[in-house]
Design an enzyme around this catalytic site. Structure first.
Site, PDB file in Angstrom:
ATOM      1  N   HIS A   1       0.812  -1.226   0.000  1.00  0.00           N
ATOM      2  CA  HIS A   1       0.000   0.000   0.000  1.00  0.00           C
ATOM      3  C   HIS A   1       0.840   1.268   0.000  1.00  0.00           C
ATOM      4  O   HIS A   1       0.401   2.305  -0.463  1.00  0.00           O
ATOM      5  CB  HIS A   1      -0.940   0.002   1.220  1.00  0.00           C
TER       6      HIS A   1
ATOM      7  N   HIS B   1       3.301   9.940  12.369  1.00  0.00           N
ATOM      8  CA  HIS B   1       2.297   8.962  12.791  1.00  0.00           C
ATOM      9  C   HIS B   1       2.951   7.885  13.633  1.00  0.00           C
ATOM     10  O   HIS B   1       4.177   7.731  13.635  1.00  0.00           O
ATOM     11  CB  HIS B   1       1.513   8.370  11.618  1.00  0.00           C
TER      12      HIS B   1
HETATM   13 FE   LIG Z   1       3.882   3.400   5.855  1.00  0.00          FE
END
Ligand SMILES: [Fe+2]
Length: 274
Positions: free
Chosen positions: A124, A189
Site C-alpha cells: 500500500h 504517525h
Molecule cells: Fe507506511
C-alpha cells in the site's frame, strides 16, 4: 540523456484504502482533491518512468533479510498483496528494468551498496498514492524500498546523499526519457506502539517549513532531533528527504497538510519542480 522532470510526495495511510467508506465525507473530499491535484502535476510533467521511494511494510522483507535500500530492477512488479488494495488497477506493475539497473550500477560505482530485486511486491505504501492520483496511464516504475521501519535505518545525511545520487543517475541515463521521482510516507504517525494514533502537528509544520526553506543543514538537524519522538511511522519522512535532495534541495511546493486522526496520520502532499 534522461531528463528529471520533477519530484512528488504524498502520505500513504493504509486507512485511506481500508476504511475509505467509513471516513467522513469531508475527509474523503479533502483526500480526493489533494491526490487529484498531485496527479495533475505529475501528469503535466509527462514522465515516461518514475522512481518511487517507499518503505516495504514487511511485504518483501523481514528481520531475517532487511536491506537498507533495495532497488527494483525488474521488467515488472507485483501489485499490493493487502486485501484492502484488491481494486488496484495495474497488475502486474510495469517496471523500467534498464533505468533500475542503471541506478544500481551508478550507486555501486559511487560507493553505495544497494541490494536489488528483479521482482518486488509493491504494497500500500507504493500503491495508495498511485491509485488515488487518478492517473490515466502509469509510467514505468523503478521502485526503491527504503528501510524506514526497523533500526538501523539510513541516516538523514545518507538520504541526502541518495537523493543526489539519484539525480546523477537520471542525468547520466543514456536514453532520452522523462523521469519523475515520487516519495511516499510520513508525515508524523505512530503505529503499533503505545502512542498509536498520535500525530505531532507541531513537528509536521516545522518539517514542512524546513522543506520549504530547503537548506540541508536545518532540515537534517530538525529530523535528527525530533523525528524519533514524533512516532515510529514518522521515519518515512526519509523518502521525502531523498526526493528533496534529488530535486536540488531548493524548497518545495506544499499542496496541503492535514492532521487527520481518522487515518492516524499527519498527511502531506507536495511537489518539487525540476
Ligand atoms: Fe507506511
Amino acid at each position: 540523456m534522461a531528463e528529471f522532470v520533477g519530484a512528488f510526495a504524498a502520505s500513504h495511510a493504509p486507512l485511506i484504502a481500508r476504511d475509505w467508506d467509513k471516513l467522513a465525507p469531508a475527509s474523503r473530499e479533502i483526500i480526493t482533491s489533494d491526490f487529484r491535484e498531485l496527479g495533475k502535476r505529475l501528469t503535466a510533467a509527462k514522465p515516461d518512468a518514475m522512481v518511487i521511494l517507499s518503505p516495504d511494510h514487511w511485504t518483501n522483507f523481514f528481520l531475517d533479510n532487511l536491506p537498507s535500500i533495495c532497488i527494483g530492477v525488474g521488467e515488472e512488479h507485483d501489485g499490493p498483496p493487502e486485501p484492502f488494495m484488491k481494486n488496484f488497477p495495474w497488475r502486474p506493475i510495469p517496471g523500467h528494468a534498464a533505468l533500475g539497473q542503471h541506478i544500481a550500477a551508478t550507486a555501486m560505482k559511487d560507493d553505495f551498496e544497494p541490494s536489488i530485486s528483479h521482482r518486488l511486491a509493491l504494497d500500500h505504501g507504493f500503491c495508495i498514492p498511485l491509485a488515488k492520483m487518478e492517473l490515466a496511464k502509469l509510467p514505468r516504475i523503478v521502485p526503491i524500498a527504503v528501510n524506514d521501519l526497523e533500526p538501523p535505518m539510513p541516516s538523514i545525511k545518507r538520504c541526502f546523499a541518495w537523493g543526489k545520487l539519484l539525480a546523477k543517475a537520471i542525468a547520466s541515463y543514456p536514453e532520452t526519457i522523462r523521469v519523475a521521482i515520487f516519495a511516499t510516507g510520513g508525515l508524523s504517525h505512530s503505529i503499533g506502539e503505545p502512542t498509536m494514533g498520535a500525530i505531532d502537528e507541531a513537528f509536521d509544520r516545522d518539517c514542512i517549513k524546513a522543506f520549504e526553506n530547503g537548506a540541508e543543514g536545518p532540515l537534517t538537524a530538525l529530523l535528527d532531533a525530533r523525528m524519533e519522538a514524533a512516532g515510529n511511522g514518522t521515519h518515512e519522512v526519509r523518502n521525502w528527504v531523498i526526493a528533496h535532495a534529488a530535486a536540488g534541495s531548493r524548497g518545495f511546493d506544499l499542496i496541503d497538510y492535514r492532521n487527520m486522526p481518522e487515518v492516524y496520520v499527519g498527511c502531506g502532499w507536495a511537489s518539487w519542480s525540476a
